[in-house]
Enzyme design. Structure first.
Site, short mmCIF file in Angstrom:
data_model
loop_
_atom_site.label_atom_id
_atom_site.label_comp_id
_atom_site.label_asym_id
_atom_site.label_seq_id
_atom_site.Cartn_x
_atom_site.Cartn_y
_atom_site.Cartn_z
N GLY A 43 0.88 -1.32 0.12
CA GLY A 43 -0.01 0.01 0.01
C GLY A 43 0.68 1.19 -0.18
N ASN A 44 0.23 2.47 0.26
CA ASN A 44 1.06 3.60 0.25
C ASN A 44 0.47 4.48 1.17
OD1 ASN A 44 -0.71 5.60 -1.33
ND2 ASN A 44 -0.52 4.02 -2.93
N ARG A 45 0.88 5.72 1.39
CA ARG A 45 0.66 6.50 2.66
C ARG A 45 -0.60 7.60 2.27
NH1 ARG A 45 4.29 6.46 6.77
NH2 ARG A 45 6.31 5.47 6.23
N ALA B 264 -3.58 7.89 -5.10
CA ALA B 264 -2.16 7.51 -5.27
C ALA B 264 -2.18 5.79 -5.70
CB ALA B 264 -1.60 7.52 -3.95
#
Ligand code: CTP
Ligand code: CA
Length: 225
Positions: free
Chosen positions: A33-35, A100
């Protein structure tokens, strides 16, 4: 302009927004995943609705309330987000790609939890499809606002993406520094187009979204005149 002066500027228009991260599953308990918090995309969807637009929000996995009056479609992976966007893209006037999206996903997703049997392991990844680029390549396409989250040479990389993807506008923001970008409530953005740019913030993401959307609508109106 004031709220009353701009109210209804998008009435009769359809706006599609992507927001949040995507999660790419490795096995039933692990993912890449990402932030991204999704806050900017959700705030833009809310602002577009307040301007009278019919808004569809394709949201990755985030814990945020649905803005009032907005149609929300929840997805998890980049492929699911791609499918949801393509199913909704017809007759949209504005596409805001604030998500994102993962650039790579595991080639295989295991249906069983992987065990730590090896001293090391690698996960083979394959490029995901670029949702924004695929929308831009369509014969009939909406007005396009992309985002570029960068750690270095923010404006230069963003301008490169504006041209490479054939966008109308790109909103560039610096990530990876305290108090801006991912996971932050305050943000500052450089809005960039073919022959100009304008700086917004630092400001809370909700106010930034309102100001940004007003400028986007100006550009859309100029284009359609
Ligand atoms: N984007 C998308 N689908 C993808 C990847 C990116 O729609 N698979 C969109 C993002 O929502 C954003 C824009 O493309 O509006 C730019 O994303 P960004 O990650 O900054 O750029 P990339 O083109 O993915 O290039 P890189 O990550 O290598 O900088
Ligand atoms: Ca990327």
């Amino acid at each position: 302009g004031s709220d009353t002066a701009t109210a209804g500027r998008l009435s009769g228009k359809r706006v599609l927004v992507t927001a949040g991260p995507t999660f790419e599953d490795i096995d039933p308990v692990r993912f890449i995943g990402n932030r991204s918090s999704g806050k900017m995309g959700f705030a833009l969807a809310a602002a577009a609705r307040r301007h009278g637009a019919e808004v569809t929000l394709v949201a990755g996995p985030v814990a945020l309330p649905t803005p009032v009056g907005v149609q929300r479609i929840d997805v998890r992976s980049a492929q699911q987000m791609h499918d949801a966007v393509m199913a909704a893209i017809d007759a949209q006037d504005l596409f805001i790609a604030a998500a994102a999206v993962a650039d790579y996903a595991p080639v295989h997703t295991s249906s069983h939890k992987l065990k730590k049997s090896e001293a090391s392991r690698s996960v083979e990844l394959v490029r995901t499809r670029d949702i924004l680029a695929d929308v831009a390549a369509r014969e009939s396409r909406p007005f396009l606002l992309g985002f570029a989250a960068e750690t270095d040479e923010v404006a230069a990389y963003a301008r490169g993406k504006l041209q490479a993807k054939g966008l109308d506008l790109i909103a560039a923001n610096r990530v990876g520094v305290a108090g801006s970008g991912f996971e932050a409530d305050e943000n500052s953005i450089e809005l960039i187009w073919a022959d100009g740019e304008r700086r917004f913030g630092p400001a809370p993401k909700t106010r930034l979204a309102q100001e940004l959307l007003d400028e986007v609508v100006e550009h859309m109106e100029k284009r359609s005149r």
